[in-house]
Design a protein around this motif. Structure first.
Motif, PDB file in Angstrom:
ATOM      1  N   GLY A 118       0.691  -1.026  -0.117  1.00  0.00           N
ATOM      2  CA  GLY A 118       0.111   0.043   0.148  1.00  0.00           C
ATOM      3  C   GLY A 118       0.784   1.321   0.000  1.00  0.00           C
ATOM      4  N   LEU A 119       1.825   1.115  -0.580  1.00  0.00           N
ATOM      5  CA  LEU A 119       2.826   2.418  -0.363  1.00  0.00           C
ATOM      6  C   LEU A 119       2.832   3.153  -1.733  1.00  0.00           C
ATOM      7  N   ILE A 120       2.465   2.564  -2.665  1.00  0.00           N
ATOM      8  CA  ILE A 120       2.239   3.232  -4.090  1.00  0.00           C
ATOM      9  C   ILE A 120       1.014   2.889  -4.628  1.00  0.00           C
ATOM     10  N   PHE A 121       0.166   3.744  -5.523  1.00  0.00           N
ATOM     11  CA  PHE A 121      -0.921   3.752  -5.991  1.00  0.00           C
ATOM     12  C   PHE A 121      -2.141   3.342  -4.751  1.00  0.00           C
ATOM     13  N   ARG A 122      -1.923   3.931  -3.874  1.00  0.00           N
ATOM     14  CA  ARG A 122      -2.856   3.752  -2.633  1.00  0.00           C
ATOM     15  C   ARG A 122      -4.434   4.087  -2.961  1.00  0.00           C
ATOM     16  N   HIS A 123      -4.384   5.321  -3.835  1.00  0.00           N
ATOM     17  CA  HIS A 123      -5.762   5.670  -4.220  1.00  0.00           C
ATOM     18  C   HIS A 123      -6.445   5.251  -5.426  1.00  0.00           C
ATOM     19  N   LYS A 124      -5.764   4.303  -5.898  1.00  0.00           N
ATOM     20  CA  LYS A 124      -6.554   3.650  -7.046  1.00  0.00           C
ATOM     21  C   LYS A 124      -7.515   2.705  -6.815  1.00  0.00           C
ATOM     22  N   ALA A 125      -8.455   2.476  -7.735  1.00  0.00           N
ATOM     23  CA  ALA A 125      -9.389   1.760  -7.489  1.00  0.00           C
ATOM     24  C   ALA A 125      -8.743   0.192  -7.520  1.00  0.00           C
ATOM     25  N   LEU A 158      -5.215  -4.249  -9.658  1.00  0.00           N
ATOM     26  CA  LEU A 158      -5.345  -5.502 -10.086  1.00  0.00           C
ATOM     27  C   LEU A 158      -4.441  -5.504 -11.411  1.00  0.00           C
ATOM     28  N   LYS A 159      -4.691  -4.315 -12.368  1.00  0.00           N
ATOM     29  CA  LYS A 159      -4.231  -4.195 -13.702  1.00  0.00           C
ATOM     30  C   LYS A 159      -2.806  -3.991 -13.492  1.00  0.00           C
ATOM     31  N   ILE A 160      -2.427  -2.982 -12.570  1.00  0.00           N
ATOM     32  CA  ILE A 160      -1.040  -2.864 -12.401  1.00  0.00           C
ATOM     33  C   ILE A 160      -0.472  -3.865 -12.038  1.00  0.00           C
ATOM     34  N   HIS A 161      -0.833  -4.551 -10.838  1.00  0.00           N
ATOM     35  CA  HIS A 161      -0.017  -5.742 -10.569  1.00  0.00           C
ATOM     36  C   HIS A 161       0.154  -6.877 -11.522  1.00  0.00           C
ATOM     37  N   ALA A 162      -0.647  -7.032 -12.444  1.00  0.00           N
ATOM     38  CA  ALA A 162      -0.479  -7.893 -13.592  1.00  0.00           C
ATOM     39  C   ALA A 162       0.423  -7.340 -14.434  1.00  0.00           C
TER      40      ALA A 162
END
Length: 165
Positions: free
Chosen positions: A113-120, A125-129
C-alpha cells in the motif's frame, strides 16, 4: 565454450547459487503468475489466492531487493569498473536479470500500500498484472542471453565447439 557471468553465477557454489538466484525468484514469479490469472478470472479479491499472491509479492520484492543490492555491489559494479565484461551479450544477461528489481519491488510496494494507494481495486489488479508480465519478460531475456556463448557477440570464434548431429 565460454559462459556469461550470469551462467557462471548459477553454476558456482552448487546448489546454493542456483537456489538463491534462480529457484526462489522463479518460483515466486510462477506463484504470482498463476494466482494472478486466477484472480483476474474470478475477480475474487478476498480469498486465499489473493492472500497468497499478496504475501508472495511482498516477499519477492523484499527478497529480490537483497539479491539486487548484493549482486550490484559484488558483481555488476566491479565488472564494470574493472572492464571484465565478456561482451554485450554478457552485459544484457546480467542487466536484464537485475532489472527484475523494477517489477518485483513495484509489486511489493503496491501490495504494501505504499504506491497507487488511491487507485481503485480494479486498477491495482491491472498494475499488479503488468508488473508480473514485466518480470516474466526481463527474466526470460536474462535467461536466454545468459545461455548464449558471450563470444558470439564479439565476432571471435575462440571457444566454439561444433556439435555433430
Amino acid at each position: 565454450m565460454n559462459i556469461t557471468h550470469y551462467m557462471g553465477l548459477l553454476a558456482d557454489n552448487q546448489p546454493w547459487n542456483l537456489l538463491i538466484f534462480m529457484a526462489v525468484p522463479v518460483i515466486c514469479a510462477e506463484i504470482l503468475a498463476i494466482t494472478e490469472i486466477a484472480i483476474l478470472f474470478t475477480r475474487k479479491l478476498d480469498g486465499a489466492l489473493k492472500k497468497l499472491n499478496k504475501v508472495t509479492g511482498i516477499f519477492a520484492g523484499i527478497y529480490f531487493t537483497g539479491v539486487f543490492i548484493y549482486l550490484l555491489k559484488t558483481a555488476y559494479i566491479p565488472l564494470t569498473v574493472n572492464g571484465e565484461w565478456k561482451g554485450w551479450i554478457d552485459v544484457v544477461a546480467v542487466t536484464f536479470y537485475l532489472l527484475g528489481i523494477v517489477p518485483f519491488l513495484g509489486m511489493s510496494l503496491l501490495d504494501l500500500g505504499l504506491i497507487f494507494r488511491h487507485k481503485a481495486e480494479e486498477e491495482k489488479l491491472k498494475i499488479h498484472a503488468i508488473f508480473v508480465s514485466i518480470f516474466l519478460i526481463v527474466a526470460h531475456v536474462a535467461m536466454i542471453f545468459g545461455m548464449i556463448d558471450p563470444s558470439l557477440g564479439s565476432g571471435s570464434s575462440a571457444g566454439h565447439d561444433m556439435i555433430n548431429m
